[in-house]
Scaffold this motif. Structure first.
Motif, mmCIF file in Angstrom:
data_model
loop_
_atom_site.group_PDB
_atom_site.id
_atom_site.type_symbol
_atom_site.label_atom_id
_atom_site.label_comp_id
_atom_site.label_asym_id
_atom_site.label_seq_id
_atom_site.Cartn_x
_atom_site.Cartn_y
_atom_site.Cartn_z
ATOM 1 N N HIS A 360 45.888 31.502 26.337
ATOM 2 C CA HIS A 360 47.194 31.015 25.901
ATOM 3 C C HIS A 360 47.148 29.532 25.567
ATOM 4 O O HIS A 360 47.888 29.051 24.690
ATOM 5 N N ALA A 361 46.266 28.788 26.253
ATOM 6 C CA ALA A 361 46.118 27.350 26.010
ATOM 7 C C ALA A 361 45.190 27.047 24.838
ATOM 8 O O ALA A 361 44.992 25.881 24.497
ATOM 9 N N GLY A 362 44.616 28.099 24.240
ATOM 10 C CA GLY A 362 43.791 27.902 23.053
ATOM 11 C C GLY A 362 42.294 27.897 23.287
ATOM 12 O O GLY A 362 41.524 27.662 22.344
ATOM 13 N N PHE A 363 41.848 28.158 24.497
ATOM 14 C CA PHE A 363 40.409 28.200 24.767
ATOM 15 C C PHE A 363 39.817 29.539 24.333
ATOM 16 O O PHE A 363 40.456 30.585 24.467
ATOM 17 N N ASP A 364 38.592 29.504 23.819
ATOM 18 C CA ASP A 364 37.823 30.720 23.558
ATOM 19 C C ASP A 364 37.017 31.003 24.819
ATOM 20 O O ASP A 364 35.921 30.475 25.000
ATOM 21 N N ALA A 365 37.601 31.788 25.716
ATOM 22 C CA ALA A 365 37.063 31.898 27.073
ATOM 23 C C ALA A 365 36.696 33.329 27.433
ATOM 24 O O ALA A 365 37.153 34.300 26.820
ATOM 25 N N ILE A 366 35.857 33.445 28.450
ATOM 26 C CA ILE A 366 35.557 34.725 29.090
ATOM 27 C C ILE A 366 35.757 34.542 30.588
ATOM 28 O O ILE A 366 35.870 33.416 31.085
ATOM 29 N N SER A 367 35.809 35.656 31.299
ATOM 30 C CA SER A 367 35.831 35.584 32.759
ATOM 31 C C SER A 367 34.837 36.587 33.318
ATOM 32 O O SER A 367 34.539 37.605 32.688
ATOM 33 N N VAL A 368 34.318 36.270 34.488
ATOM 34 C CA VAL A 368 33.415 37.181 35.190
ATOM 35 C C VAL A 368 33.905 37.342 36.621
ATOM 36 O O VAL A 368 34.464 36.406 37.208
ATOM 37 N N LEU A 369 33.717 38.530 37.166
ATOM 38 C CA LEU A 369 34.191 38.839 38.507
ATOM 39 C C LEU A 369 33.014 39.196 39.396
ATOM 40 O O LEU A 369 32.116 39.943 38.990
ATOM 41 N N LEU A 370 33.028 38.660 40.616
ATOM 42 C CA LEU A 370 31.930 38.868 41.559
ATOM 43 C C LEU A 370 32.485 39.199 42.937
ATOM 44 O O LEU A 370 33.472 38.603 43.378
ATOM 45 N N ILE A 371 31.846 40.146 43.605
ATOM 46 C CA ILE A 371 32.136 40.423 45.008
ATOM 47 C C ILE A 371 30.866 40.175 45.812
ATOM 48 O O ILE A 371 29.793 40.689 45.473
ATOM 49 N N GLN A 372 30.981 39.373 46.856
ATOM 50 C CA GLN A 372 29.828 39.030 47.684
ATOM 51 C C GLN A 372 30.310 38.755 49.098
ATOM 52 O O GLN A 372 31.458 38.366 49.317
ATOM 53 N N LEU A 373 29.439 38.930 50.059
ATOM 54 C CA LEU A 373 29.770 38.615 51.447
ATOM 55 C C LEU A 373 30.006 37.123 51.612
ATOM 56 O O LEU A 373 29.332 36.300 50.983
ATOM 57 N N ASP A 374 30.979 36.767 52.459
ATOM 58 C CA ASP A 374 31.300 35.352 52.647
ATOM 59 C C ASP A 374 30.359 34.659 53.618
ATOM 60 O O ASP A 374 30.428 33.449 53.800
ATOM 61 N N ARG A 375 29.488 35.427 54.277
ATOM 62 C CA ARG A 375 28.503 34.868 55.207
ATOM 63 C C ARG A 375 27.156 35.538 54.966
ATOM 64 O O ARG A 375 27.056 36.422 54.121
ATOM 65 N N ALA A 376 26.157 35.140 55.698
ATOM 66 C CA ALA A 376 24.852 35.782 55.563
ATOM 67 C C ALA A 376 24.979 37.268 55.849
ATOM 68 O O ALA A 376 25.700 37.691 56.759
#
Length: 569
Positions: A360-376
């Motif tokens: 909407h702000a005019g950027f030619d953008a992509i997004s990526v989604l990641l799921i990962q553990l928050d700790r070791a």
């Protein structure tokens, strides 16, 4: 030389600016006025008083050492004169006076100033609908609202509650009703998701599903058309699609800046409300400052005007104004837009732009989604965290990160780290190599922020091509008519159940066996790769690319994202 500073507004920014200035110039005089009898309260804490997390409403109006922030406190402890129940009616810039009126007696007076601070805040947006003045319909603006709402619930008068609006306040109030009090709670939202524009549809759906699991019902794409009642009390909410029973209604349809007095004084204001200020928080009159929920500042990502009504920002701006009233040159450069909202045992947080707002702000953008553990992964207490990064394709500039995870500090800590960098226009590479504190009880050796940036890098390189859980659902819903080959890259024990449920569509070749079982994977169909979180399926995509497969799709976030999104496989 001593000054007389007049501050209009006594909730967040006003007291902060007044107290900071008074510390720097104790010989000067500060007069703070407010049209309410309540001042210097934590408005953002209201939903948590309604829920019972905050036991006493007075706590919203006290210091950390339990002193009530009333006129007596400000006079004796801070040296500031406070006039409550006093409304500012006009600013006379030429004579440097503020005309005021006593809200109780109607008595009028004038206050002369050397410098003036406008801290009039914002008011809840009213819908102007039939029946909106019925008893039981409330806005969430001050501690009086909180007391009235909680009193009705505690008396057993509320069995059904309807929330109008699925933004911060709406969601927090929905949790308050459903969690602590067991009230049947429904949220009506005019758009098609919770927190529109702030988070992607995928993250919004994850948050929605979690709230639904905790008893909250949602109706999206609906317009409230009016309210009905009996004996002066609300009983029904009428939308364009249905009628809902309601013993209590919360209207949380946003807020409107209280900038009328500034506009009438000839100060530069936005056409939709709000006072424009420069980086020193000055208006176009050098002797008048403004901040908080009635000010328009700069968005540091888009360079466009921004309205961000947050208590945290008001307090920071208050210190800036206090410094500058005393002759300083402290700057408030602008905002990137950071937030967090608690949703039962989870939270939604973000900073910067979502993909929708970036486009909407005019950027030619992509997004990526990641799921990962928050700790070791080997640490006994760990949880999955979901983060989504928005990136400008051409410059690789990171435009924002949003997340959904536990209500602890792990996710909001990552979001805060991103927020601190966004004003410097960081790129993917800055986050890929970002230094973060590491110990197994707190993070993974390759932190989720590092991995998220690496995922964005791989996506821009074209070597990790995929969809999120929303894209997977579109493919899965068409499985009977499309030619997609759904390939589970996990071990057989993990893939067994979905294979049993979907014998014609769900296939299994563990990632480590792909080269030896290529004959089981068609070359003439789109291959949709799934694993637990998207990591092994990415490795599988590389392997299939190397063998000449031309249409391979990786599901970012894997089965973890699919489950959180609510897709039943």
């Amino acid at each position: 030389m001593s000054q007389h500073i007049v501050v209009i507004g006594g909730v967040a920014l006003g007291p902060k600016a007044a107290c900071r200035f008074k510390r720097l110039e104790p010989g000067s005089t500060v007069t703070m006025i407010d049209q309410s009898s309540l001042i210097s309260y934590g408005g953002c804490g209201i939903p948590y008083y309604v829920s019972g997390d905050v036991s006493d409403a007075k706590e919203l109006c006290t210091t950390s050492f339990h002193m009530v922030r009333d006129p007596k406190f400000f006079k004796e402890v801070k040296g500031i004169d406070v006039q409550i129940l006093t409304k500012a009616t006009k600013i006379d810039r030429e004579n440097k006076q503020v005309e005021v009126e006593n809200a109780t007696t109607g008595e009028k007076a004038s206050l002369s100033y050397d410098k003036l601070v406008i801290a009039t805040g914002a008011s809840p947006r009213k819908l102007g609908l039939p029946g909106e003045d019925l008893k039981g319909i409330s806005y969430v603006a001050n501690p009086d609202d909180a007391l009235r709402i909680r009193e009705g619930i505690s008396k057993g008068e509320v069995g059904n509650a309807v929330i109008v609006g699925a933004g911060f306040i709406g969601l927090e109030m929905a949790e308050a009703f459903a969690d602590m009090w067991g009230v049947e709670t429904t949220v009506v939202e005019i758009t098609d998701q919770i927190m529109p524009r702030l988070v992607s549809p995928a993250l919004a759906t994850m948050g929605q599903k979690h709230m639904e699991e905790n008893g909250v019902t949602f109706h999206f794409g609906e317009v409230v058309e009016g309210f009905e009642g009996e004996d002066g009390k609300v009983t029904k909410v009428i939308t364009n699609k249905r009628t809902l029973d309601a013993d209590a209604v919360i209207i949380a349809a946003g807020v409107v800046p209280n900038s009328k007095i500034a506009e009438e004084a000839g100060l530069n204001c936005h056409q939709l409300g709000g006072v424009f200020v420069d980086e020193f928080m000055r208006t176009n009159d050098p002797d008048i400052y403004c901040g908080g929920d009635c000010a328009i500042v700069k968005n540091l990502i888009t360079d466009q005007p921004a309205f961000l009504p947050l208590g945290s920002m008001a307090n920071r701006q208050g210190r800036v104004i206090g410094n500058n009233l005393a002759g300083g040159e402290t700057r408030f450069d602008g905002v990137v837009g950071s937030f967090v909202v608690k949703l039962f045992e989870t939270s939604m947080a973000g900073t910067g732009l979502s993909l929708d707002s970036a486009k909407h702000a005019g950027f030619d953008a992509i997004s990526v989604l990641l799921i990962q553990l928050d700790r070791a992964h080997f640490y006994p207490t760990k949880e999955l965290m979901t983060l989504e990064m928005t990136v400008d394709k051409k410059t690789r500039r990171v435009l924002g990160v949003q997340g959904f995870g536990s209500s602890g500090d792990a996710m909001v800590g990552r979001i805060n780290a991103v927020a601190a960098l966004l004003k410097s226009e960081p790129t993917i590479d800055d986050f890929s190599n970002m230094e973060l504190a590491y110990s197994p009880p707190f993070a993974a050796a390759m932190d989720i922020l590092n991995t998220l940036a690496n995922l964005a890098d791989n996506a821009l390189r074209g070597i990790n091509r995929g969809v999120g859980p929303d894209g997977f659902q579109e493919l899965w819903d068409k499985r009977e008519t499309s030619e997609c080959f759904f390939l589970d890259c996990r071990e057989h024990s993990d893939a067994e159940k979905p294979m049993e449920r979907n014998p014609e569509h769900w296939h299994n070749v563990p990632q480590g066996e792909i080269y030896n079982r290529l004959n089981e994977i068609p070359t003439d169909k789109p291959v949709v790769l799934v694993c637990n979180t998207g990591a092994r399926s990415y490795e599988a995509q590389i392997m299939l690319d190397e063998k000449g497969y031309e249409n391979v799709i990786n599901v970012h976030g894997g089965m973890a994202a699919i489950k959180k999104y609510g897709v039943n496989v």
